[in-house]
Write an enzyme that holds these catalytic residues in place. Structure first.
Site, short mmCIF file in Angstrom:
data_model
loop_
_atom_site.label_atom_id
_atom_site.label_comp_id
_atom_site.label_asym_id
_atom_site.label_seq_id
_atom_site.Cartn_x
_atom_site.Cartn_y
_atom_site.Cartn_z
N GLU A 262 0.83 -1.20 0.00
CA GLU A 262 0.00 0.00 0.00
C GLU A 262 0.87 1.25 0.00
O GLU A 262 2.03 1.22 0.41
CB GLU A 262 -0.95 0.00 1.20
CG GLU A 262 -0.28 0.08 2.54
CD GLU A 262 -1.23 -0.15 3.72
OE1 GLU A 262 -2.30 -0.74 3.52
OE2 GLU A 262 -0.86 0.26 4.83
N LYS A 264 2.69 4.47 1.02
CA LYS A 264 3.15 5.09 2.26
C LYS A 264 3.07 6.60 2.03
O LYS A 264 3.94 7.19 1.41
CB LYS A 264 4.58 4.67 2.60
CG LYS A 264 5.02 5.17 3.97
CD LYS A 264 6.43 4.76 4.30
CE LYS A 264 6.75 5.10 5.75
NZ LYS A 264 6.44 6.47 6.14
N ARG A 269 0.75 10.34 10.51
CA ARG A 269 0.07 9.13 10.95
C ARG A 269 -0.89 9.47 12.07
O ARG A 269 -0.54 10.22 12.99
CB ARG A 269 1.10 8.09 11.42
CG ARG A 269 0.47 6.74 11.78
CD ARG A 269 1.53 5.70 12.02
NE ARG A 269 0.98 4.43 12.44
CZ ARG A 269 1.69 3.33 12.66
NH1 ARG A 269 3.00 3.35 12.47
NH2 ARG A 269 1.11 2.21 13.05
N ARG A 284 1.38 9.80 15.92
CA ARG A 284 2.28 8.65 16.06
C ARG A 284 2.93 8.64 17.44
O ARG A 284 3.19 7.59 18.02
CB ARG A 284 3.34 8.73 14.97
CG ARG A 284 4.41 7.65 15.02
CD ARG A 284 5.58 8.04 14.13
NE ARG A 284 6.71 7.16 14.33
CZ ARG A 284 7.09 6.22 13.48
NH1 ARG A 284 6.43 6.03 12.38
NH2 ARG A 284 8.15 5.48 13.72
N GLU A 314 -3.44 7.85 7.57
CA GLU A 314 -2.50 8.95 7.34
C GLU A 314 -3.30 10.17 6.92
O GLU A 314 -4.16 10.10 6.04
CB GLU A 314 -1.52 8.56 6.23
CG GLU A 314 -0.27 9.39 6.19
CD GLU A 314 0.83 8.87 7.09
OE1 GLU A 314 1.84 9.58 7.25
OE2 GLU A 314 0.69 7.76 7.65
N PHE A 354 -5.63 2.69 6.87
CA PHE A 354 -4.96 1.43 6.53
C PHE A 354 -5.13 0.32 7.57
O PHE A 354 -4.71 -0.81 7.33
CB PHE A 354 -3.46 1.66 6.26
CG PHE A 354 -2.70 2.32 7.37
CD1 PHE A 354 -2.35 1.63 8.51
CD2 PHE A 354 -2.31 3.65 7.26
CE1 PHE A 354 -1.64 2.23 9.53
CE2 PHE A 354 -1.59 4.27 8.27
CZ PHE A 354 -1.25 3.55 9.41
N ARG A 431 8.26 -3.06 16.70
CA ARG A 431 8.81 -2.99 15.34
C ARG A 431 9.17 -4.41 14.90
O ARG A 431 9.86 -5.12 15.62
CB ARG A 431 10.06 -2.11 15.31
CG ARG A 431 10.60 -1.87 13.90
CD ARG A 431 11.90 -1.05 13.94
NE ARG A 431 11.71 0.25 14.54
CZ ARG A 431 11.19 1.31 13.91
NH1 ARG A 431 10.81 1.21 12.64
NH2 ARG A 431 11.05 2.47 14.53
N LYS A 437 8.78 -1.18 5.29
CA LYS A 437 8.66 0.03 4.47
C LYS A 437 9.72 0.02 3.38
O LYS A 437 10.87 -0.36 3.62
CB LYS A 437 8.74 1.30 5.32
CG LYS A 437 9.97 1.48 6.16
CD LYS A 437 9.84 2.71 7.05
CE LYS A 437 10.96 2.77 8.06
NZ LYS A 437 10.80 3.89 9.00
#
Length: 597
Positions: A262, A264, A269, A284, A314, A354, A431, A437
Site C-alpha cells: 500500500e 506510504k 500518521r 504517532r 495517514e 490502513f 517494530r 517500508k
C-alpha cells in the site's frame, strides 16, 4: 507515602548507569508504595503529571517564576538565587543549597523574631502530585499568582533534597534516564510475581498507552486483570512499527511470498477513536491532535459506520483544485492553536485509512491483517477525503516495484509491504518484519527551474470545476524530434492564470495526441506543443507514468518531477527551446544523493 522516599530514589538513580541496578531500586521503591498511589509514583518517575495524549496543560512555569518561588521559600532575594544558579548551572541545586542555608539559620535561631517562620510539614507523594497538578491546571486571569503561591508553598515544606527534585521536575529536567521498559520490569517483579509477567504488562501498556493506569490496575487488581485488558476508545494504542528493506525480492521473502502493498503517504500518521459522536485523534507519538483537524473529526463522525471504533490512517495535505497530494511540511500550518478555521482553508486534508484495531467491543489487534482490512472496508463509507489507502495484493517483485514507482509519482513517500499470513496480527508498540517500508534510498533534489512544453490539459475540480485545473508538461528530445511527458502540474497557478487558460489553449487544442508527442498519461484535452512554462519542483524522480528518458535509467520508467509548481509563462521561448530530455537526465544524475537512513 513520604515524598522523601521518592527523592531518595531519584538521588540513587542519578549516580548509577546499570539498568539492572535501576530495576532493583525501583523494585524497592514499589514495595514501599501503597497500591492506590502507584500511578502517581510512575508518572513522577516518567517526569510527567499525566500522559501527553490526555491533552491536559503542561506546568507552564518559566525560569523567572521558579526563581521567585525559590526566593520566597528560602527568604532570599531573586538576585541571590540568580547568582547561585549562574555559578552552579543547575536551578535545582541552587534551590537545594539555599534551602539548606535557610534551614540551618532556622535551627540556629538566627532569624529575626519578627520573621515569618512557616510551620513545616513532611511532604507526601500525593501532596506533591496534587499541588503540581493544580499548578498545571491554573489558567486564565490571576493564574500566574496562583502558580507562584502554590510552588512557593510546596518548596517551603520541602527538604533541600526534595526542593532540588521538585524544581527539576517543573523544569522538565529530571534527567533520571529511566525508560518505560525498566519501570515495566520492576512492576512485573513486584506485582506480577516475576519476569514471566513482563510480556503481559507490556501488552497491556501497548494497548492502553498509560503506564500509570496499567500500574494501578496491576497493583490493585492483579495480573489476571491485565490479561483481560482490551483497547479502550479514548486511550491511544501504541503504534505498530515497520522494518526497512529496499529490495522487492527480499521484501516478499521476508513476509512469506505474498503481501498487501500500500502507499506510504507523506503525511501525519493518525489513530482515530470514535465513541458515538465523540472523536479523538492521536499522533504517532500519542499526542492529542484532535484540535488540529476539526475537518477530520467531521469525516470520522460521518463516515465511520460503527458506534465504537479505533482506526489508523495517514492525514495528508492535498490541493482540492487538482486532487494532487502535497508535502508533509504543509501540515505544519495545522499546528497553530488559533485561527484553525483559516488553516483548514489554507491546507485541506484527506485521510487514507490502513488499519482497524477495535470495533464495537471487539479487539481486532490479534486478528490477521486480511480480517482487519475486510472489517475496515465494511465500516468505512469511502469518500474523496476519507478513504482506504491505495493498495495491491501481489507475490511478484516486478509488480511491487512498478507500484512503488507509481506511489512516488502520485506524491507518496514509497510503499508499505504487509504480511497476510495467519500470524500477521497488529503488534502494538513493536517494530517487526510483519510490516516493511520500502522508500527510495536516493533522491535527486531539484535546484534549478526547467522550461517545459504544454502537451495536454486536465479539467479542474473544486473551485476549478468547469475550468482547466492542471497541465501535462513535456521536455524536448531533439534527437528524435519529439516531446516526452515529464509531469502533470496543477499547483502555483493564480486564479487569473486559470481564468486565462481556455483562451490560451484554444488555438492549440486537437482531438488526438500530436504525432510529435510521446506520452503514457492521457489528459482530458490534447494540445499541440507550442506554449512553454517555467516549472520548479521538490525533486526529480523516476516514474512509470512518464516518457522523458524512458528505459534509460531503468526499464519501463522515465524521469518526472515530484510536486511540480508553475512559476510563469515563457512567451519568449518556442517549444524547441524547452529544456531537453538529455538536460533532465544530466540534472538527475548530477543531483543524485544518498538518503540517510
Amino acid at each position: 507515602m513520604p515524598f522523601r522516599e521518592l527523592a531518595d530514589t531519584f538521588e540513587r538513580i542519578e549516580i548509577i548507569t546499570s539498568r539492572t541496578q535501576m530495576t532493583v531500586l525501583l523494585v524497592n521503591l514499589f514495595k514501599k508504595t501503597p497500591p492506590e498511589i502507584i500511578d502517581k509514583v510512575v508518572y513522577l518517575l516518567q517526569g510527567r503529571l499525566w500522559p501527553d495524549w490526555k491533552g491536559l496543560p503542561e506546568l507552564g512555569v518559566g525560569e523567572k517564576m521558579l526563581i521567585k518561588a525559590i526566593a520566597l521559600a528560602t527568604q532570599s532575594t531573586e538576585s541571590e538565587v540568580e547568582s547561585l544558579y549562574k555559578s552552579l548551572g543547575d536551578l535545582g541545586k541552587a534551590a537545594e543549597k539555599l534551602k539548606a542555608i535557610y534551614e540551618e539559620k532556622l535551627k540556629k535561631g538566627a532569624m529575626s523574631i519578627l520573621a515569618f517562620v512557616p510551620v513545616k510539614r513532611e511532604l507526601t507523594v500525593s501532596q506533591v502530585y496534587e499541588t503540581l497538578s493544580r499548578v498545571a491546571l491554573a489558567t486564565g486571569e490571576g493564574s500566574r499568582d496562583i502558580k507562584l503561591k502554590l510552588l512557593a508553598g510546596l518548596l517551603s515544606d520541602a527538604s533541600p533534597k526534595e526542593a532540588k527534585y521538585i524544581i527539576r521536575f517543573v523544569e522538565g529536567r529530571l534527567r533520571l534516564g529511566i525508560g518505560d521498559a525498566t519501570i515495566m520490569d520492576a512492576l512485573a517483579i513486584v506485582y506480577g510475581g516475576g519476569a514471566h509477567a513482563r510480556p503481559i504488562v507490556e501488552r497491556a501498556y501497548n494497548l492502553r498507552a498509560d503506564l500509570g493506569h496499567i500500574a494501578k490496575i496491576l497493583a490493585t487488581q492483579g495480573l489476571n486483570a491485565l490479561k483481560g485488558i482490551k483497547p479502550q476508545v479514548g486511550i491511544p494504542i501504541r503504534p505498530m512499527l515497520a522494518e526497512r528493506l529496499n529490495n522487492p525480492v527480499e521484501i516478499l521473502k521476508k513476509v512469506g511470498g505474498i503481501a498487501f502493498v500500500e502507499y506510504k503517504y507523506d503525511g501525519e500518521r493518525a489513530q482515530i477513536h470514535k465513541l458515538g459522536d465523540k472523536i479523538w485523534i492521536y499522533s504517532r507519538r500519542l499526542e492529542n491532535i484532535t484540535h488540529q483537524y476539526p475537518d477530520v473529526v467531521d469525516y470520522a463522525r460521518k463516515y465511520i459506520k460503527a458506534n465504537e471504533a479505533i482506526v489508523e490512517g495517514e492525514i495528508v495535505a492535498y490541493d482540492p483544485d487538482t486532487g494532487e497530494l502535497r508535502p508533509f511540511q504543509e501540515l505544519m500550518h495545522r499546528k497553530r492553536k488559533h485561527d484553525i478555521h483559516i488553516a483548514i482553508k489554507e491546507v485541506p486534508v484527506k485521510v487514507y485509512l490502513f488499519d482497524l484495531l477495535y470495533v464495537d467491543g471487539e479487539d481486532y489487534t490479534l486478528k490477521p491483517l486480511p480480517e482487519r482490512r475486510a472489517k475496515l472496508v465494511e465500516i468505512i463509507e469511502q469518500t474523496e477525503t476519507f478513504q482506504i489507502a491505495e493498495y495491491i495484493r501481489t507475490n511478484n517483485p516486478d509488480e511491487l516495484e512498478k507500484f512503488f514507482l507509481k506511489a512516488i509519482e502520485d506524491g507518496a513517500e514509497g510503499v508499505m509491504i504487509k504480511a497476510l499470513h495467519k500470524n500477521a496480527i497488529y503488534q502494538a508498540g513493536t517494530r517487526g518484519w510483519l510490516w516493511i517500508k520500502y522508500k527510495r534510498d536516493y533522491k535527486s533534489e531539484m535546484i534549478d527551474t526547467v522550461d517545459l512544453v504544454v502537451i495536454g490539459a486536465f479539467y479542474g475540480r473544486g473551485r476549478r470545476g468547469g475550468k482547466y485545473g492542471a497541465l501535462l508538461m513535456a521536455s524536448y528530445n531533439p534527437d528524435k524530434d519529439v516531446f516526452e511527458s515529464v509531469c502533470k502540474v496543477g499547483s502555483g497557478f493564480k486564479d487569473e492564470d486559470i481564468d486565462k487558460l481556455p483562451e490560451m489553449l484554444k488555438p492549440y487544442i486537437i482531438e488526438h495526441k500530436h504525432p510529435r508527442v510521446v506520452a503514457r498519461m492521457k489528459p482530458d484535452v490534447w494540445v499541440t506543443p507550442a506554449l512553454v512554462a517555467e516549472i520548479i519542483g521538490a525533486e526529480l524522480t523516476l516514474s512509470p507514468l512518464h516518457t522523458c528518458c524512458l528505459d534509460i535509467i531503468k526499464p519501463g520508467v522515465g524521469i518526472s518531477i515530484r510536486f511540480p509548481r508553475f512559476i510563469r509563462w515563457r512567451p519568449d521561448k518556442g517549444p524547441e527551446d524547452a529544456t531537453t530530455s538529455q538536460e533532465l537526465l544530466e540534472m538527475y544524475k548530477r543531483q543524485l544523493k544518498k538518503l540517510s537512513e
